[in-house]
Structure formats: structure tokens, C-alpha cells
Design a protein around this motif. Structure first.
Motif, short mmCIF file in Angstrom:
data_model
loop_
_atom_site.label_atom_id
_atom_site.label_comp_id
_atom_site.label_asym_id
_atom_site.label_seq_id
_atom_site.Cartn_x
_atom_site.Cartn_y
_atom_site.Cartn_z
N ALA A 201 0.84 -1.19 0.00
CA ALA A 201 0.00 0.00 0.00
C ALA A 201 0.87 1.24 0.00
O ALA A 201 2.00 1.23 0.50
CB ALA A 201 -0.92 0.00 1.22
N GLY A 202 0.35 2.31 -0.55
CA GLY A 202 1.07 3.57 -0.61
C GLY A 202 0.08 4.70 -0.77
O GLY A 202 -1.12 4.55 -0.51
N PRO B 177 5.11 -0.60 3.35
CA PRO B 177 6.53 -0.53 3.71
C PRO B 177 7.28 0.70 3.20
O PRO B 177 8.28 1.10 3.78
CB PRO B 177 7.11 -1.81 3.10
CG PRO B 177 6.17 -2.17 1.99
CD PRO B 177 4.82 -1.74 2.48
N ALA B 178 6.80 1.29 2.11
CA ALA B 178 7.52 2.44 1.53
C ALA B 178 6.95 3.78 1.97
O ALA B 178 7.41 4.83 1.52
CB ALA B 178 7.48 2.35 -0.01
N VAL B 179 5.97 3.75 2.85
CA VAL B 179 5.29 4.98 3.27
C VAL B 179 5.99 5.59 4.48
O VAL B 179 6.29 4.90 5.45
CB VAL B 179 3.82 4.68 3.60
CG1 VAL B 179 3.18 5.85 4.34
CG2 VAL B 179 3.05 4.40 2.32
N LYS B 180 6.24 6.90 4.41
CA LYS B 180 6.86 7.62 5.52
C LYS B 180 5.80 8.19 6.45
O LYS B 180 4.62 8.28 6.09
CB LYS B 180 7.75 8.74 4.98
CG LYS B 180 8.91 8.25 4.11
CD LYS B 180 9.76 9.40 3.62
CE LYS B 180 10.92 8.91 2.77
NZ LYS B 180 11.76 10.03 2.25
N THR B 181 6.23 8.61 7.63
CA THR B 181 5.27 9.13 8.61
C THR B 181 4.60 10.41 8.14
O THR B 181 3.53 10.76 8.64
CB THR B 181 5.98 9.39 9.95
OG1 THR B 181 7.11 10.25 9.73
CG2 THR B 181 6.48 8.09 10.57
N SER B 182 5.21 11.11 7.18
CA SER B 182 4.64 12.37 6.69
C SER B 182 3.63 12.16 5.56
O SER B 182 3.03 13.12 5.08
CB SER B 182 5.77 13.28 6.17
OG SER B 182 6.51 12.62 5.14
N ALA B 183 3.40 10.92 5.16
CA ALA B 183 2.50 10.63 4.04
C ALA B 183 1.04 10.97 4.41
O ALA B 183 0.64 10.89 5.57
CB ALA B 183 2.61 9.17 3.64
N LYS B 184 0.27 11.29 3.40
CA LYS B 184 -1.13 11.65 3.62
C LYS B 184 -1.93 10.48 4.17
O LYS B 184 -2.84 10.66 4.99
CB LYS B 184 -1.75 12.15 2.31
CG LYS B 184 -1.18 13.46 1.81
CD LYS B 184 -1.83 13.88 0.50
CE LYS B 184 -1.25 15.19 0.00
NZ LYS B 184 -1.85 15.59 -1.31
#
Length: 339
Positions: free
Chosen positions: A85-86, A111-118
Motif C-alpha cells: 500500500a502507498g 513498507p515504503a510509506v513515511k510518517t509524513s504521508a497523507k
């Protein structure tokens, strides 16, 4: 809401309304997968798991709500797992949280999502969702996790056994959980009949091959020599050797190279780095060559593939050593092509 490690484990171990979305984001994909598996365990063997990819939701965001609301054909429990998911899943997750009602929980592994992601902000801000950042645990955290997992299986850890379990699993949560489950089965332990886990049980069940037996295979991979590696794998197979020990030896080698590459980025001389890491003098030349050939991205990818191969080999009804051989030979051939 933003969840702590204890909160997410408790919630996934007993999923219930109003929470309908559990977002597991961050680089520790194996840890996220192990957490997601708690839902399946909690819902029972008859539970139906629906698997979706984040890329599918990009073109069909309504699919997630449909699957979360659909009734099982035979009335069995149901849950939805979204992998890879992203941000492309933002619309689907928004629709899920805005739906009037859903019948089944959704676990999204990102796994590729950072904490700042929407998508992370969406989950944190919603009272219907939980978000948890998955990072590779420190040694101390991993030992606490080992104790927690062991307790859930009815095992009481003797002094020093937690550290051995963590070292043997390479810090991979999924492998750690599998090892503990195997030991619980060996000792016939369960929450209602707890048993002590002593070192002799680990020696009997998780005994590792003498590293010298697999060293040539490890170095053949690191050097990008698929021809030599194939011969070494055949030799290990003829000896009846399980692939688990040499996969773990490869993982340790890749981790060590990754640490040294990170220190090289600071401008420190390679010789000084190898001395600090206590590289055996006869291995210094090979290690220096490996540090020149492998970049950080390659090492991270290779480590992920090796650990995935180990999990596949340990899974029920697997193809055994074929899976491990294919994974490491693919890496060696790729390195050989790079020259």
C-alpha cells in the motif's frame, strides 16, 4: 489514532469495532506481516482472508469498501489484507473510513510509506483507524519482543535464550515468531501448560550448521560467482544440510557489509573500518572487493530477498531448498551481470 507497539498488538489480536483500518507503515515489512497475521489467528482457522495490492486500489478505490462490506459465502469470519500500500491507496482508505458501515477489518501494509504521508495522517486523525510505524527493532527491543512472543506460546525464557533467539532469526520478526512456534511445539507448550525454554531445546531444534561448512557458498554469492555457488549448494544439499543456517550466515554477512558501507560514506578509510569490524586478515582482500561491488541499495535488496527466502523455506508445505537455492543464485547472477 497513532498506536504504540503494545496497543497495535492488542488491537490486532482482538480486532473489533469501531476500528476498521489498521495501517502498518515503515521499512520493517516482515514485522508488519507478522503483526497482520495476528488478525488471522484471532479470527480463527475458518476465517477468509482477502488479499489486495495497493496498485489494484489505484484504479478501483471502491474495491476496498466492497470487500470490507461483503458477506462471506458460508458466513465465516472475513478480513482484508492490503499489501504494498502507498499513497495510491489514499482514496480507497478514505472511502473505507467514510463508509456508513463495514463488516470486516482491513490491515494495510505500507513498507515504503513515511510518517509524513497523507495516508498516515488520514489514519492517525481518524477514530476508526490505527496507524503504527514498523521499524527493525533494536537488540533490546527484539529481546523484549521474543519474550512477549514466547509468553503467548506458553514458553518461559531461561536467561540468555532471548538473545539467542534474536541472533538466530537475524532480527526478522516473522522468522523469530516461526522459531518460537517451532520450539513451543517441540516442548508441547501452550498458555494453559507453560514450559521453560532452556538452551538445550534451542540446541536440539535450532542447531546451526558449523559456519565453516557454508563459508564457500557465502563468499561465492558475495563475489558474484553463480557457477561456484551452484556447486557449493549442491554439496550442501548432498550432505542433507538445511538451508536455514547458511541463509542466516549470508544474512549476517550482508548486514556486516551494510554497516561497513555506511561507515565508508563518512569518508573513513576502508582499512580502518575493517580493523574496527575485526575482519580476519585473510578475508580483508575479499571484503574490500565486496565493499566496492555492493552499494547500500543492493545490500538492502539482497538482505530482504534472503530473509524472504528463509521465511518461505520455514512456511508449511514449501518447496524446501529449491526456494533458497533459487533466491541466492538469482542474486549471484545479477551481481555477475554487473561485472
Amino acid at each position: 489514532m497513532k498506536a504504540s507497539a503494545n496497543q497495535i498488538r492488542q488491537a490486532l489480536s482482538a480486532p473489533r469495532p469501531p476500528i476498521r483500518l489498521y495501517l502498518l507503515h515503515g521499512p520493517d515489512e516482515a514485522g508488519a506481516a507478522a503483526l497482520a497475521a495476528l488478525v488471522g489467528t484471532a479470527m480463527g482457522e475458518r476465517a477468509e482472508r482477502v488479499d489486495l495490492e495497493g496498485s489494484v486500489l489505484r484504479g478501483d478505490p471502491a474495491r476496498l469498501v466492497d470487500e470490507a462490506a461483503a458477506l462471506s459465502l458460508f458466513g465465516d469470519p472475513r478480513w482484508v489484507r492490503v499489501t504494498a500500500a502507498g499513497e495510491e491507496s489514499l482514496a480507497a482508505c478514505t472511502a473505507l473510513l467514510e463508509a456508513d458501515a463495514v463488516a470486516h477489518p482491513v490491515v494495510a501494509i505500507a513498507p515504503a510509506v513515511k510518517t509524513s504521508a497523507k495516508i498516515v495522517k488520514l489514519a492517525i486523525d481518524s477514530p476508526l483507524a490505527m496507524a503504527f510505524a514498523c521499524y527493525a527493532p533494536t537488540a533490546q527491543d527484539a529481546e523484549r519482543l521474543a519474550a512477549t512472543l514466547a509468553g503467548e506460546q506458553g514458553l518461559r525464557l531461561a536467561p540468555g535464550t532471548a538473545a539467542r533467539l534474536v541472533a538466530g532469526s537475524g532480527g526478522d520478526r516473522a522468522v523469530l515468531a516461526q522459531e518460537i512456534g517451532k520450539l513451543a511445539l517441540y516442548l508441547d507448550a501452550a498458555p494453559d501448560r507453560p514450559m521453560a525454554l532452556e538452551h538445550d531445546a534451542i540446541d536440539a531444534v535450532g542447531a546451526d550448521l558449523d559456519e565453516a561448512e557454508a563459508t564457500r557458498a557465502v563468499e561465492a554469492l558475495v563475489e558474484g560467482r553463480p557457477d561456484l555457488l551452484a556447486g557449493e549448494l549442491a554439496r550442501l544439499a548432498e550432505a542433507g544440510t538445511s538451508p536455514i543456517p547458511w541463509l542466516r550466515q549470508i544474512a549476517r554477512r550482508l548486514v556486516a557489509l551494510g554497516e561497513m558501507r555506511a561507515e565508508m560514506a563518512t569518508g573513513e578509510p576502508v582499512d580502518a573500518i575493517m580493523k574496527r569490524h575485526r575482519v580476519f586478515f585473510r578475508e580483508e582482500a575479499a571484503t574490500a572487493r565486496a565493499l566496492r561491488r555492493w552499494n547500500p541499495a543492493m545490500l538492502a535488496d539482497a538482505l530482504a530477498r534472503v530473509r524472504a527466502a528463509e521465511r518461505a523455506v520455514m512456511a508449511p508445505n514449501n518447496a524446501g531448498g529449491v526456494l533458497a537455492d533459487a533466491a541466492v543464485l538469482t542474486l549471484a547472477r545479477a551481481l555477475a551481470r554487473r561485472g
